[in-house]
Scaffold this motif. Structure first.
Motif, PDB file in Angstrom:
ATOM      1  N   LEU A  11      -9.627  -3.517  79.868  1.00 45.12           N
ATOM      2  CA  LEU A  11      -8.640  -3.379  78.794  1.00 45.12           C
ATOM      3  C   LEU A  11      -8.468  -1.914  78.390  1.00 45.12           C
ATOM      4  N   VAL A  12      -9.557  -1.153  78.372  1.00 44.30           N
ATOM      5  CA  VAL A  12      -9.463   0.275  78.036  1.00 44.30           C
ATOM      6  C   VAL A  12      -8.629   0.998  79.091  1.00 44.30           C
ATOM      7  N   THR A  13      -8.845   0.670  80.362  1.00 47.72           N
ATOM      8  CA  THR A  13      -8.050   1.270  81.443  1.00 47.72           C
ATOM      9  C   THR A  13      -6.576   0.945  81.269  1.00 47.72           C
ATOM     10  N   ARG A  20      -0.290   6.656  78.532  1.00 51.91           N
ATOM     11  CA  ARG A  20       0.352   7.640  79.422  1.00 51.91           C
ATOM     12  C   ARG A  20       1.850   7.367  79.556  1.00 51.91           C
ATOM     13  N   VAL A  21       2.213   6.086  79.683  1.00 43.99           N
ATOM     14  CA  VAL A  21       3.632   5.724  79.790  1.00 43.99           C
ATOM     15  C   VAL A  21       4.374   6.092  78.510  1.00 43.99           C
ATOM     16  N   GLU A  22       3.766   5.813  77.359  1.00 45.16           N
ATOM     17  CA  GLU A  22       4.382   6.155  76.076  1.00 45.16           C
ATOM     18  C   GLU A  22       4.530   7.669  75.924  1.00 45.16           C
ATOM     19  N   GLU A  23       3.509   8.405  76.363  1.00 42.28           N
ATOM     20  CA  GLU A  23       3.565   9.872  76.279  1.00 42.28           C
ATOM     21  C   GLU A  23       4.678  10.422  77.163  1.00 42.28           C
ATOM     22  N   ASN A  24       4.860   9.857  78.368  1.00 42.39           N
ATOM     23  CA  ASN A  24       5.946  10.292  79.260  1.00 42.39           C
ATOM     24  C   ASN A  24       7.298  10.006  78.632  1.00 42.39           C
ATOM     25  N   LYS A  25       7.402   8.843  78.007  1.00 42.24           N
ATOM     26  CA  LYS A  25       8.651   8.468  77.331  1.00 42.24           C
ATOM     27  C   LYS A  25       8.964   9.447  76.203  1.00 42.24           C
ATOM     28  N   ASP A  81       4.581  -3.820  77.516  1.00 49.89           N
ATOM     29  CA  ASP A  81       4.576  -5.153  78.130  1.00 49.89           C
ATOM     30  C   ASP A  81       3.373  -5.389  79.027  1.00 49.89           C
ATOM     31  N   VAL A  82       3.057  -4.424  79.900  1.00 48.96           N
ATOM     32  CA  VAL A  82       1.959  -4.604  80.853  1.00 48.96           C
ATOM     33  C   VAL A  82       0.627  -4.736  80.111  1.00 48.96           C
ATOM     34  N   PHE A  83       0.441  -3.829  79.112  1.00 48.30           N
ATOM     35  CA  PHE A  83      -0.813  -3.884  78.355  1.00 48.30           C
ATOM     36  C   PHE A  83      -0.945  -5.191  77.576  1.00 48.30           C
ATOM     37  N   ILE A  84       0.117  -5.595  76.891  1.00 48.08           N
ATOM     38  CA  ILE A  84       0.087  -6.828  76.099  1.00 48.08           C
ATOM     39  C   ILE A  84      -0.160  -8.032  77.001  1.00 48.08           C
ATOM     40  N   SER A  85       0.463  -8.047  78.172  1.00 51.41           N
ATOM     41  CA  SER A  85       0.267  -9.143  79.113  1.00 51.41           C
ATOM     42  C   SER A  85      -1.196  -9.231  79.557  1.00 51.41           C
ATOM     43  N   ASN A  86      -1.786  -8.079  79.860  1.00 56.17           N
ATOM     44  CA  ASN A  86      -3.191  -8.050  80.274  1.00 56.17           C
ATOM     45  C   ASN A  86      -4.103  -8.493  79.137  1.00 56.17           C
ATOM     46  N   LEU A  87      -3.793  -8.022  77.928  1.00 54.38           N
ATOM     47  CA  LEU A  87      -4.589  -8.387  76.756  1.00 54.38           C
ATOM     48  C   LEU A  87      -4.530  -9.889  76.506  1.00 54.38           C
ATOM     49  N   THR A  88      -3.341 -10.465  76.654  1.00 49.06           N
ATOM     50  CA  THR A  88      -3.160 -11.899  76.435  1.00 49.06           C
ATOM     51  C   THR A  88      -3.976 -12.716  77.442  1.00 49.06           C
ATOM     52  N   ILE A  89      -3.984 -12.268  78.689  1.00 45.54           N
ATOM     53  CA  ILE A  89      -4.741 -12.968  79.733  1.00 45.54           C
ATOM     54  C   ILE A  89      -6.236 -12.904  79.444  1.00 45.54           C
TER      55      ILE A  89
END
Length: 511
Positions: A11-13, A20-25, A81-89
């Motif tokens: 989850l930390v990864t 990183r994606v947010e920072e690029n945005k 989305d990717v992080f939330i999806s992983n967290l939900t799983i």
């Protein structure tokens, strides 16, 4: 618990990837904003002159009609989305409120058993813990407060007071808290010490609370009540009988409702105190190479056998299982680990109990050659028929894991204890240690004052029944809470059925 660590690492990864994606945005948005800031600053100095250039006019139209719309889409794009999806799983594997409360109770269990003060636990300076690991294990004000609240929810005012005092101490030392203040802690404190019968301290904490919040309604009411009760108590304590009563109350304060004399013996043995092995008795215990009357499998390679106790005879077999075999047993058991159960003599059914805190799984001989080999080894070394024995039970004792004093055999008041198995009573116990434990985790025999310490790869063996079939009450034993480390064991309970041939041949078990 080990699996949870790797889940958290994953989850930390995932979280860092999201950052990183947010920072690029944000960097793209910043670059666009900086470019337009320079352009608009120059353009507004001479608007008519700027727009007099048809290229500038066209580009203004294009920016407002197209590019600002693209920027709006970029700003509104949810990059999580990717992080939330992983967290939900992964959330399905997360501990719940009950698990968290259980971990809190485990800390308090360790605190009592090993006589640790709250500061020792809070600073992470646990006995047996390396200095390199301890600096990461400190408790915050909020952690101490949460421990106190768990105790309070169980009406355990003794531990409530201890942990609220620790929280207040750390707060007074300048530690910051985002969740709790001194007023809240003092409110819990005054009530918890009052419930223990300590009116003077309850009054002191209430006065301190009112010094911080003079309008606290409950504290103002308690102040008058505590003062009234304290004046009554002082009048009573002026009498000799009253003083004796107060003294007795103070001496028993803090003992849990289920406190028994055996618990004191049990906890002493867990700490290595109260052992009854004097030098003279120890001189009659031996180590030997053992082949079980020239058993074909052990004539050339006998095993190391050590006497742990004489009456009843408890022996340890050293290096009896290899690391590879133990890892395979753990691997087979892990997916099936469930909260361990005990036999309820009232209902005859298996149920969970607060005095047995571990996870266990059962492995049959048919499931893997390693399990079959271990079973064969047990039969060869003990000389007992293991075909009627129970499956190999694998148990893992995690945070504060324990099993309080109990018998392995069914007693006379439990005639149906193993009726469903149809193999008679448990004649003997084989206990294999599959890990070393840094601190705590001993197997103690409360009746005879023995502590057997875990040693990876070794197994301890004893008979639960006398040759007559009567239960040997000296075998009452317990698994001490694991203070530091992780304890893996596997049990083999051998039953009466199938041992008749052995008895006819005159191979009676040692008394």
């Amino acid at each position: 618990m080990t699996d949870l660590l790797f889940i958290e690492k994953d989850l930390v990864t995932s979280l860092k990837a999201y950052i990183r994606v947010e920072e690029n945005k944000l960097e793209l948005i910043k670059q666009w904003a900086d470019k337009l800031h320079v352009l608009s600053a120059a353009a507004t100095q001479d608007p008519e002159g700027f727009l007099g250039n048809p290229v500038n006019a066209f580009k203004l139209m294009k920016r407002l009609n197209t590019e600002w719309g693209e920027l709006e889409s970029l700003v509104l794009t949810d990059m999580s989305d990717v992080f939330i999806s992983n967290l939900t799983i992964q959330r399905q594997y997360f501990p719940n409120d009950e698990d968290q409360a259980g971990a809190a109770k485990a800390l308090m269990r360790l605190q009592d058993t090993y006589q640790l003060d709250t500061n020792t636990i809070s600073t992470g300076q646990l006995p047996g813990l390396s200095s390199a690991a301890s600096h990461q294990a400190s408790l915050t004000v909020d952690d101490c407060y949460d421990l106190g609240k768990v105790a309070y929810s169980e009406a355990d005012y003794y531990h409530t007071g201890l942990w609220m005092v620790q929280a207040l101490k750390q707060l007074d030392q300048g530690e910051m808290s985002s969740a709790v203040d001194a007023v809240t802690i003092l409110d819990y404190l005054s009530y918890s010490v009052y419930q223990q019968g300590d009116l003077e301290r309850a009054l002191q904490f209430t006065k301190r609370l009112l010094g911080l919040d003079p309008m606290h309604q409950r504290a103002n009411g308690n102040l008058k009540y505590f003062e009234y009760q304290l004046s009554k108590q002082k009048k009573v304590e002026e009498r000799t009988e009253g003083e004796a009563e107060g003294r007795q109350r103070r001496e028993t304060r803090g003992q849990p409702d289920d406190y028994l004399p055996e618990r004191k013996t049990y906890e002493q043995l867990c700490r290595g105190e109260g052992l009854r092995m004097n030098p003279r008795r120890e001189s009659h215990l031996f180590c030997r190479y053992y082949d079980n009357n020239h058993h074909p499998r052990y004539v050339i390679g006998p095993v190391k056998q050590e006497d742990e106790w004489d009456r009843p005879h408890i022996v340890r077999y050293h290096n009896i299982v290899s690391d590879k075999e133990m890892e395979k047993v753990k691997e087979l058991a892990k997916p099936r680990l469930r909260r361990a159960t005990v036999h309820d003599p009232q209902t005859g059914k298996l149920t969970t109990a607060h005095y047995r805190v571990s996870k266990s799984a059962w492995l049959g001989a048919y499931e893997h050659p390693v399990v079959d080999q271990i079973n064969q080894r047990i039969g060869d070394l003990t000389g007992l028929d293991v075909t009627t024995a129970e499956d190999l039970q694998v148990a893992n004792y995690g945070v504060g894991g324990q099993y309080e004093p109990h018998f392995d055999f069914g007693r006379k008041d439990e005639p149906d204890a193993f009726e469903e198995l149809g193999t008679g009573n448990r004649i003997a116990t084989w206990l294999l240690y599959m890990s070393d434990v840094q601190a705590g985790g001993a197997t103690v025999f409360t009746d005879i004052g023995v502590a057997v310490w875990p040693k990876k790869g070794s197994a301890v063996f004893w008979y639960n029944l006398h040759p007559s079939g009567e239960g040997d009450y000296r075998t009452r034993h317990a698994a001490c809470p694991v203070l530091v480390g992780n304890k893996w064991v596997s049990n083999k309970w051998i039953h009466e059925r199938g041992q008749e041939f052995r008895r006819r041949c005159g191979l009676q078990e040692t008394d």
